[in-house]
Design a protein around this motif. Structure first.
Motif, mmCIF file in Angstrom:
data_model
loop_
_atom_site.group_PDB
_atom_site.id
_atom_site.type_symbol
_atom_site.label_atom_id
_atom_site.label_comp_id
_atom_site.label_asym_id
_atom_site.label_seq_id
_atom_site.Cartn_x
_atom_site.Cartn_y
_atom_site.Cartn_z
ATOM 1 N N VAL A 37 0.847 -1.192 0.000
ATOM 2 C CA VAL A 37 0.000 0.000 0.000
ATOM 3 C C VAL A 37 0.886 1.246 0.000
ATOM 4 O O VAL A 37 0.604 2.222 -0.706
ATOM 5 C CB VAL A 37 -0.963 -0.016 1.211
ATOM 6 C CG1 VAL A 37 -1.646 1.323 1.391
ATOM 7 C CG2 VAL A 37 -1.987 -1.141 1.055
ATOM 8 N N ASP A 38 1.976 1.226 0.739
ATOM 9 C CA ASP A 38 2.891 2.366 0.777
ATOM 10 C C ASP A 38 3.554 2.605 -0.579
ATOM 11 O O ASP A 38 3.766 3.757 -0.970
ATOM 12 C CB ASP A 38 3.957 2.180 1.853
ATOM 13 C CG ASP A 38 3.402 2.336 3.261
ATOM 14 O OD1 ASP A 38 2.354 3.005 3.426
ATOM 15 O OD2 ASP A 38 4.015 1.792 4.201
ATOM 16 N N ARG A 50 0.888 4.279 -2.646
ATOM 17 C CA ARG A 50 0.679 5.650 -2.163
ATOM 18 C C ARG A 50 1.794 6.563 -2.686
ATOM 19 O O ARG A 50 1.545 7.662 -3.174
ATOM 20 C CB ARG A 50 0.651 5.706 -0.633
ATOM 21 C CG ARG A 50 0.437 7.120 -0.088
ATOM 22 C CD ARG A 50 0.319 7.165 1.415
ATOM 23 N NE ARG A 50 -0.692 6.255 1.930
ATOM 24 C CZ ARG A 50 -2.003 6.468 1.884
ATOM 25 N NH1 ARG A 50 -2.459 7.572 1.340
ATOM 26 N NH2 ARG A 50 -2.840 5.585 2.376
ATOM 27 N N VAL A 55 1.197 7.277 -6.350
ATOM 28 C CA VAL A 55 0.096 8.227 -6.538
ATOM 29 C C VAL A 55 0.578 9.640 -6.200
ATOM 30 O O VAL A 55 0.311 10.587 -6.944
ATOM 31 C CB VAL A 55 -1.132 7.842 -5.677
ATOM 32 C CG1 VAL A 55 -2.168 8.945 -5.666
ATOM 33 C CG2 VAL A 55 -1.741 6.543 -6.180
ATOM 34 N N GLU A 56 1.318 9.793 -5.121
ATOM 35 C CA GLU A 56 1.836 11.106 -4.727
ATOM 36 C C GLU A 56 2.750 11.679 -5.806
ATOM 37 O O GLU A 56 2.652 12.860 -6.148
ATOM 38 C CB GLU A 56 2.586 11.007 -3.398
ATOM 39 C CG GLU A 56 1.672 10.771 -2.218
ATOM 40 C CD GLU A 56 2.412 10.450 -0.931
ATOM 41 O OE1 GLU A 56 3.647 10.191 -0.974
ATOM 42 O OE2 GLU A 56 1.758 10.434 0.129
ATOM 43 N N LYS A 107 -5.035 15.304 -4.147
ATOM 44 C CA LYS A 107 -4.194 14.581 -3.186
ATOM 45 C C LYS A 107 -4.600 13.113 -3.212
ATOM 46 O O LYS A 107 -5.683 12.760 -3.699
ATOM 47 C CB LYS A 107 -4.360 15.153 -1.784
ATOM 48 C CG LYS A 107 -5.735 14.899 -1.175
ATOM 49 C CD LYS A 107 -5.803 15.438 0.243
ATOM 50 C CE LYS A 107 -7.136 15.063 0.894
ATOM 51 N NZ LYS A 107 -7.205 15.518 2.274
ATOM 52 N N PRO A 108 -3.743 12.238 -2.661
ATOM 53 C CA PRO A 108 -4.139 10.835 -2.554
ATOM 54 C C PRO A 108 -5.308 10.709 -1.591
ATOM 55 O O PRO A 108 -5.373 11.410 -0.579
ATOM 56 C CB PRO A 108 -2.901 10.154 -1.975
ATOM 57 C CG PRO A 108 -1.774 11.102 -2.231
ATOM 58 C CD PRO A 108 -2.389 12.466 -2.224
ATOM 59 N N ARG A 159 -8.132 7.427 -0.275
ATOM 60 C CA ARG A 159 -8.075 6.108 0.366
ATOM 61 C C ARG A 159 -7.274 5.152 -0.509
ATOM 62 O O ARG A 159 -7.538 5.016 -1.701
ATOM 63 C CB ARG A 159 -9.512 5.617 0.531
ATOM 64 C CG ARG A 159 -9.656 4.390 1.340
ATOM 65 C CD ARG A 159 -11.137 4.112 1.618
ATOM 66 N NE ARG A 159 -11.292 2.698 1.810
ATOM 67 C CZ ARG A 159 -11.972 1.895 1.016
ATOM 68 N NH1 ARG A 159 -12.617 2.372 -0.007
ATOM 69 N NH2 ARG A 159 -12.027 0.613 1.256
ATOM 70 N N ILE A 160 -6.287 4.497 0.080
ATOM 71 C CA ILE A 160 -5.479 3.498 -0.625
ATOM 72 C C ILE A 160 -5.434 2.270 0.269
ATOM 73 O O ILE A 160 -4.887 2.321 1.376
ATOM 74 C CB ILE A 160 -4.068 4.033 -0.933
ATOM 75 C CG1 ILE A 160 -4.184 5.283 -1.812
ATOM 76 C CG2 ILE A 160 -3.231 2.954 -1.603
ATOM 77 C CD1 ILE A 160 -2.880 5.981 -2.099
ATOM 78 N N ALA A 209 -6.655 2.468 -5.187
ATOM 79 C CA ALA A 209 -6.129 3.795 -4.883
ATOM 80 C C ALA A 209 -7.080 4.855 -5.421
ATOM 81 O O ALA A 209 -7.591 4.725 -6.531
ATOM 82 C CB ALA A 209 -4.752 3.963 -5.517
ATOM 83 N N ARG A 229 -10.505 6.583 -9.352
ATOM 84 C CA ARG A 229 -10.207 5.396 -8.556
ATOM 85 C C ARG A 229 -9.516 4.393 -9.473
ATOM 86 O O ARG A 229 -9.920 4.200 -10.616
ATOM 87 C CB ARG A 229 -11.487 4.801 -7.982
ATOM 88 C CG ARG A 229 -11.251 3.564 -7.124
ATOM 89 C CD ARG A 229 -12.545 3.001 -6.577
ATOM 90 N NE ARG A 229 -13.147 3.948 -5.645
ATOM 91 C CZ ARG A 229 -14.411 4.366 -5.714
ATOM 92 N NH1 ARG A 229 -15.211 3.937 -6.664
ATOM 93 N NH2 ARG A 229 -14.877 5.220 -4.839
#
Length: 85
Positions: A24-25, A28, A31-32, A44-45, A47-48, A58, A71
């Motif tokens: 997940v990290d 994230r 996405v960032e 901004k990001p 829910r992931i 994501a 999404r």
């Protein structure tokens, strides 16, 4: 919208990488970086989360009201991104 849509962490010439074991990290961070590359300070990001053993979902949301913009379902083994409703 995202530069990674459809390809994500694909290898050279569109060949998917095998067994990336994305967390997940990892998603994230991706996405960032994608939002930063777009240069839109209103996104901004969101829910992931790990949806199951194969998929991470994501979301990209607005900064002010956290309204859903897009999404994606990310295959955690290949890095393939697919937009989902």
């Amino acid at each position: 919208m995202m530069p990674m849509m459809g390809g994500g962490m694909m290898g050279w010439y569109g060949q998917p990488q095998a067994n990336l074991n994305l967390s997940v990290d990892d998603v994230r961070g991706s996405v960032e970086r994608s939002i930063a590359m777009m240069g839109n300070p209103r996104l901004k990001p969101g829910r992931i989360v790990a949806t199951n053993d194969d998929t991470i979902t994501a979301e990209i949301v607005t900064v002010d009201k956290e309204a859903l913009v897009q999404r994606f379902a990310v295959n955690r083994h290949t890095g393939y991104w697919q937009q989902v409703p």
